[in-house]
Design an enzyme around this catalytic site. Structure first.
Site, PDB file in Angstrom:
ATOM      1  N   GLU A   1     -69.746  54.829  47.475  1.00  0.00           N
ATOM      2  CA  GLU A   1     -69.843  53.406  47.115  1.00  0.00           C
ATOM      3  C   GLU A   1     -71.192  52.810  47.533  1.00  0.00           C
ATOM      4  OE1 GLU A   1     -66.740  50.929  48.773  1.00  0.00           O
ATOM      5  OE2 GLU A   1     -67.490  49.140  47.773  1.00  0.00           O
TER       6      GLU A   1
ATOM      7  N   LYS B   1     -68.160  54.598  43.133  1.00  0.00           N
ATOM      8  CA  LYS B   1     -67.638  53.217  43.172  1.00  0.00           C
ATOM      9  C   LYS B   1     -68.806  52.240  43.195  1.00  0.00           C
ATOM     10  CE  LYS B   1     -64.564  50.225  45.837  1.00  0.00           C
ATOM     11  NZ  LYS B   1     -63.292  50.155  46.550  1.00  0.00           N
TER      12      LYS B   1
HETATM   13  P1  13P Z   1     -63.778  44.275  46.604  1.00  0.00           P
HETATM   14  O1  13P Z   1     -63.166  44.675  45.283  1.00  0.00           O
HETATM   15  O2  13P Z   1     -63.071  43.105  47.261  1.00  0.00           O
HETATM   16  O3  13P Z   1     -65.270  44.111  46.509  1.00  0.00           O
HETATM   17  O4  13P Z   1     -63.521  45.472  47.619  1.00  0.00           O
HETATM   18  C1  13P Z   1     -63.678  46.757  47.196  1.00  0.00           C
HETATM   19  C2  13P Z   1     -64.082  47.584  48.325  1.00  0.00           C
HETATM   20  O5  13P Z   1     -63.480  48.588  48.619  1.00  0.00           O
HETATM   21  C3  13P Z   1     -65.281  47.188  49.094  1.00  0.00           C
HETATM   22  O6  13P Z   1     -65.673  48.224  49.926  1.00  0.00           O
END
Ligand code: 13P
Length: 338
Positions: free
Chosen positions: A175, A217
């Site tokens: 991510e 992500k």
């Molecule tokens: P949000 O969808 O609230 O941005 O959170 C996703 C997430 O896992 C952030 O690390």
């Protein structure tokens, strides 16, 4: 197909997304307090139990990301969360980074930490039933940022984490989040997102990470929250898919977007518009706030309102699965329509 690629494919299976319920103890406590709920260990546990035990959740959710505290807690019936989730048809995931630290003293830029001792922690989580893990890098757009140094430090950490995950049999969710915070335009977000993704992909390849055992992500490509600009779902979809197509190899198992603080229905509409475009990977959601905010507000810490909280979560999940199945319309946002 290896076990890792099979798990990654299951995480992004058609019509399914991933629920991010892995807020740290301090973030979760702040969100509980904002909803008028005491920030106790038991309330954090009860809230996560409400989420994972929502009836029918596994019809639209493949897996749920937990934080370390919840991973080691038990549901009321007695089973540890990972085991209870497996029985409900949900893959258990675990956030393994330990948060962000300033890249240098006084800097607004951060690097995500948690590599020390990570191999042993991953082996423990895998033994205890985890199927996948998550690590979030945070990239901030501002005057002069992100720096090349910030992109490199975060790309390197993400790749080291991903390599260790695969060694220990866990699918890494990678991510690299470019924050919405700021006054920047959508094209600046596109440029920075491309730079962050190019760096991460190059670091993953350098460390021989198997891309078919990775779920990426990313953020959606949107204008900064204080830019005064609005991009409609078609524009967000086009800009986002253009960035991803130019930077992410086709071998990656799937792309599961974070919501990043977008209003819930807007995140869903953007996701729906992306399904109209052709991509080499499945595109799905791994939302936190855009799935759970309404559930937390509806529950408000009242045992008698658990079912109402669960209905609110089920509603958001059904809107997002409708988006994945190309049958989303704003009309579905009405609770009685979905
Ligand atoms: P949000 O969808 O609230 O941005 O959170 C996703 C997430 O896992 C952030 O690390």
């Amino acid at each position: 197909m290896t076990q890792l690629s099979a798990t990654a494919a299951a995480m992004v299976a058609p019509g399914k997304g991933i629920l991010a319920a892995d807020e740290s103890i301090s973030t979760m406590s702040a969100r509980l307090e904002a909803a008028g709920v005491a920030a106790s260990e038991e309330n954090r546990r009860a809230y996560r139990e409400l989420l994972v035990s929502t009836p029918g959740l596994a019809e639209g959710i493949s897996g749920v990301i937990l934080c370390d505290e919840t991973f080691h807690q038990r549901v009321s019936a007695g089973a540890p969360f990972p085991q209870a989730m497996r029985e409900l048809g949900l893959l258990p995931g675990i956030k393994v980074d330990t948060g962000t630290a300033p890249l240098r003293r006084g800097s607004t830029e951060t690097v995500t930490e948690g590599l020390d001792g990570l191999r042993a922690r991953l082996a423990h989580y895998a033994d205890a039933g985890a199927a996948f893990a998550k690590w979030r890098a945070v990239i901030r757009i501002g005057p002069g940022t992100p720096s090349t140094a910030a992109l490199r430090a975060n790309g390197h950490a993400l790749a080291r984490y991903a390599r260790l995950c695969q060694d220990e049999g866990l699918v890494p969710i990678v991510e690299p989040e470019v924050l919405m915070t700021g006054t920047h335009s959508i094209s600046r977000c596109a440029w920075v997102s491309s730079a962050a993704l190019l760096q991460v992909v190059s670091d993953l390849v350098d460390l021989d990470v198997d891309l078919d055992g990775v779920v990426l992500k990313p953020n959606m490509v949107v204008p900064g929250i204080d830019s005064g600009q609005y991009a409609d779902p078609e524009q967000v979809a086009r800009e986002t898919v253009d960035v991803l197509t130019a930077t992410v190899p086709a071998e990656v198992a799937g792309i599961a977007f974070l919501s990043g603080g977008q209003p819930a229905a807007q995140a869903t509409a953007n996701l729906a518009a992306m399904q109209e475009l052709s991509t080499p990977w499945p595109l799905t959601f791994s939302f936190g706030r855009a799935l759970v905010d309404a559930a937390l507000a509806a529950w408000a810490g009242q045992p008698a309102l658990v079912a109402q909280g669960q209905r609110a979560l089920a509603h958001r999940v059904s809107c997002n699965t409708a988006a994945l199945q190309r049958r989303y319309t704003p009309e579905l946002e009405r609770e009685d329509a979905a």
